[in-house]
Design a protein around this motif. Structure first.
Motif, PDB file in Angstrom:
ATOM      1  N   ALA A 221     -18.969  65.991 -37.246  1.00  0.00           N
ATOM      2  CA  ALA A 221     -20.078  65.595 -36.554  1.00  0.00           C
ATOM      3  C   ALA A 221     -21.225  66.861 -36.413  1.00  0.00           C
ATOM      4  N   ASP A 222     -22.501  66.441 -36.430  1.00  0.00           N
ATOM      5  CA  ASP A 222     -23.482  67.337 -36.205  1.00  0.00           C
ATOM      6  C   ASP A 222     -23.406  67.875 -34.493  1.00  0.00           C
ATOM      7  N   LEU A 223     -23.124  69.153 -34.324  1.00  0.00           N
ATOM      8  CA  LEU A 223     -22.974  69.496 -33.073  1.00  0.00           C
ATOM      9  C   LEU A 223     -24.223  69.884 -32.386  1.00  0.00           C
ATOM     10  N   THR A 224     -25.179  69.923 -32.974  1.00  0.00           N
ATOM     11  CA  THR A 224     -26.325  70.325 -32.433  1.00  0.00           C
ATOM     12  C   THR A 224     -26.781  69.633 -31.149  1.00  0.00           C
ATOM     13  N   PRO A 225     -26.736  68.114 -31.083  1.00  0.00           N
ATOM     14  CA  PRO A 225     -27.278  67.408 -29.840  1.00  0.00           C
ATOM     15  C   PRO A 225     -26.259  67.624 -28.855  1.00  0.00           C
ATOM     16  N   LEU A 226     -25.021  68.059 -28.979  1.00  0.00           N
ATOM     17  CA  LEU A 226     -23.874  68.060 -28.225  1.00  0.00           C
ATOM     18  C   LEU A 226     -24.328  69.484 -27.459  1.00  0.00           C
ATOM     19  N   ALA A 227     -24.558  70.463 -28.597  1.00  0.00           N
ATOM     20  CA  ALA A 227     -24.792  72.030 -27.850  1.00  0.00           C
ATOM     21  C   ALA A 227     -26.078  71.920 -26.896  1.00  0.00           C
ATOM     22  N   ASP A 228     -27.074  71.089 -27.225  1.00  0.00           N
ATOM     23  CA  ASP A 228     -28.263  71.106 -26.450  1.00  0.00           C
ATOM     24  C   ASP A 228     -27.880  70.378 -25.179  1.00  0.00           C
ATOM     25  N   ALA A 229     -27.149  69.074 -24.908  1.00  0.00           N
ATOM     26  CA  ALA A 229     -26.999  68.558 -23.951  1.00  0.00           C
ATOM     27  C   ALA A 229     -26.117  69.687 -23.102  1.00  0.00           C
ATOM     28  N   ALA A 230     -25.197  70.188 -23.499  1.00  0.00           N
ATOM     29  CA  ALA A 230     -24.324  71.299 -22.891  1.00  0.00           C
ATOM     30  C   ALA A 230     -25.265  72.326 -22.214  1.00  0.00           C
ATOM     31  N   HIS A 231     -25.926  72.857 -22.716  1.00  0.00           N
ATOM     32  CA  HIS A 231     -26.856  74.016 -22.379  1.00  0.00           C
ATOM     33  C   HIS A 231     -27.840  73.672 -21.417  1.00  0.00           C
ATOM     34  N   GLU A 232     -28.406  72.275 -21.680  1.00  0.00           N
ATOM     35  CA  GLU A 232     -29.387  71.941 -20.615  1.00  0.00           C
ATOM     36  C   GLU A 232     -28.630  71.636 -19.095  1.00  0.00           C
ATOM     37  N   ALA A 233     -27.431  71.255 -19.202  1.00  0.00           N
ATOM     38  CA  ALA A 233     -26.599  71.095 -17.909  1.00  0.00           C
ATOM     39  C   ALA A 233     -26.028  72.423 -17.525  1.00  0.00           C
ATOM     40  N   GLY A 234     -26.225  73.449 -18.081  1.00  0.00           N
ATOM     41  CA  GLY A 234     -25.806  74.770 -17.835  1.00  0.00           C
ATOM     42  C   GLY A 234     -24.188  74.880 -18.176  1.00  0.00           C
ATOM     43  N   ALA A 235     -23.813  74.299 -19.172  1.00  0.00           N
ATOM     44  CA  ALA A 235     -22.256  74.330 -19.646  1.00  0.00           C
ATOM     45  C   ALA A 235     -22.290  74.817 -21.015  1.00  0.00           C
ATOM     46  N   LEU A 236     -21.311  75.445 -21.505  1.00  0.00           N
ATOM     47  CA  LEU A 236     -21.102  75.916 -22.533  1.00  0.00           C
ATOM     48  C   LEU A 236     -20.368  75.070 -23.694  1.00  0.00           C
ATOM     49  N   LEU A 237     -20.886  75.165 -24.995  1.00  0.00           N
ATOM     50  CA  LEU A 237     -20.058  74.303 -26.153  1.00  0.00           C
ATOM     51  C   LEU A 237     -19.012  75.204 -26.900  1.00  0.00           C
ATOM     52  N   VAL A 238     -17.909  74.842 -26.695  1.00  0.00           N
ATOM     53  CA  VAL A 238     -16.664  75.414 -27.281  1.00  0.00           C
ATOM     54  C   VAL A 238     -16.327  74.707 -28.535  1.00  0.00           C
TER      55      VAL A 238
END
Length: 452
Positions: A221-238
């Motif tokens: 999967a393309d992880l870019t949308p997930l990373a953007d959503a996590a960062h917008e909520a103050g979370a990290l993407l692992v």
């Protein structure tokens, strides 16, 4: 000589020193119902060395090893060709006997090797900095969750359904002691990943989202949308990578916004080895480096201006951090890291890309051949070297019967997810450069006969 060359007098003297009347006194904390009341049935009191050797050899002959049959197992541990030069070099005395460099000034060779390893891992995973390895991929995954808690001051992690269930199990075990809430559901036999569902589940309490790439079913999967959503909520993407060879063909998670990228390095330089020891990879963005577990080797210059290497960060409990340590992992998989680094050096960027290309091409050929077997369907038509087949019946029994025919034909989802019978017809098939066209044909014919 006996394996335990102590006399009754020796034992009695030791017991008297510690104030115990018998050896049984040492086990009073073990519940009575958990103690073995009698000898183990069928186990002889003693045997000659020759008898034991023959018995163990007979047991070993019951195994069907990876090198003796068409091999399509994966799901986190992969059979790749390891050049003979890797084993030759790691068995040199200065490497084979080396342990943690507590005195860096006399361990420059070991430190330089770890520095080079860190550089390779950081570039491979697309991150700013990497540590000098962890125990394995599963422990690295948990350490990333713990690190996200320290960074965000939150304690809820969203785990993708595509994360390896063994990694989930390790995380659950550790979370019992930290209080982290882990949100996880078993995967469905669908071609689409759960990226959209993960994005929808992120809230103000989420510390991180953990996603495997490629995932346990082989989906990418393309992880870019997930990373953007996590960062917008103050979370990290692992991001978790269990097959690092894939990064010779697909984009590195760090380049798609992942804050922490961890994984299993076994595919490069380390054999299957009956399940271990393996090699945990751990990398992250520069701004989080002081929350990274393990140790970090750095480059410096001495008073004479000569280049040297040091332990730049050692935040583990054996060093000065003690109770404030970021992790209680007390060592790195140094010899496996060396094997990884040697193999990676021999490959180089061009070689890694060619190796990845061989894996993918052979996997495509294998998938095309297997779907010709009546009743077999391909779950995901976009993959690297691992894909999921849907069989017309439970895959566990099929796998056993294939092994009886001399074909190690993949990992059944029923084995990985015993509590999820709805996905029991799924079979995860891994194909590497070690697979030949003859292996594929043997697999296809055996599968066709079993499903007839």
């Amino acid at each position: 000589m006996r394996y335990l060359p102590l006399t009754d007098g020796d034992r009695q003297e030791m017991l008297s020193v510690i104030g115990a009347s018998s050896i049984d006194d040492l086990f009073v904390d073990v519940p009575t119902e958990a103690r073995l009341a009698d000898k183990i049935a069928g186990l002889p009191d003693h045997a000659s060395e020759l008898s034991v050797e023959r018995h163990m050899a007979a047991l070993a002959r019951k195994n069907l090893s990876a090198g003796e049959a068409p091999f399509f197992l994966g799901a986190g541990a992969y059979k790749h060709h390891v050049p003979a030069s890797v084993d030759h070099l790691i068995q040199r005395g200065e490497f084979l006997t080396a342990y943690t460099p507590y005195q860096p000034e006399i361990a420059q060779g070991t430190l330089q090797v770890l520095f080079e390893f860190q550089t390779q891992v950081a570039r491979l995973l697309g991150c700013d900095v990497a540590n000098a390895s962890m125990y394995d991929g599963s422990t690295a995954c948990w350490e990333a969750i713990g690190m996200a808690r320290r960074v965000t001051k939150r304690a809820k992690a969203l785990l993708s359904s595509g994360l390896h269930p063994h990694y989930v199990s390790v995380a659950r075990t550790m979370a019992k002691f930290t209080g982290d809430a882990l949100v996880y559901e078993t995967p469905k036999l669908e071609a689409a990943t759960d990226i959209d569902a993960l994005i929808a589940a992120i809230d103000k309490d989420t510390s991180c989202v953990v996603v495997q790439y490629p995932d346990i079913l082989g989906r990418i999967a393309d992880l870019t949308p997930l990373a953007d959503a996590a960062h917008e909520a103050g979370a990290l993407l692992v991001a978790v990578v269990t097959e690092p060879v894939a990064l010779g063909a697909i984009q590195a998670p760090g380049h798609m916004g992942a804050d922490i990228v961890v994984g299993e390095g076994q595919s490069i330089g380390v054999g299957l080895q009956f399940g271990g020891p393996y090699l945990g990879l751990f990398a992250c963005k520069q701004k989080y480096v002081r929350q990274m577990p393990g140790r970090l080797c750095g480059e410096t210059f001495d008073a004479a201006g000569k280049r040297g290497f040091v332990l730049t960060l050692s935040t583990r409990e054996q060093h000065i951090r003690r109770e404030k340590a970021t992790s209680n992992i007390c060592t790195n998989s140094g010899l496996c890291a060396l094997a990884f680094s040697i193999h990676m050096t021999l490959l180089g960027e061009k070689g890694l890309r060619e190796l990845a290309g061989l894996n993918h091409a052979m996997a495509v050929e294998t998938a095309d051949r297997l779907v010709q077997v009546p009743g077999v369907k391909l779950l995901n038509d976009s993959f690297f070297n691992e894909f999921t087949l849907i069989l017309p019946k439970d895959a566990r029994e099929v796998v056993r019967r294939l092994a009886d025919r001399g074909v190690l034909g993949g990992v059944s989802l029923g084995r990985l997810f015993p509590d999820a019978p709805e996905i029991g017809k799924g079979l995860v098939v891994a194909v590497t450069e070690t697979v030949t066209p003859e292996d594929v044909e043997a697999f296809a014919k055996a599968l066709e006969e079993e499903l007839a």
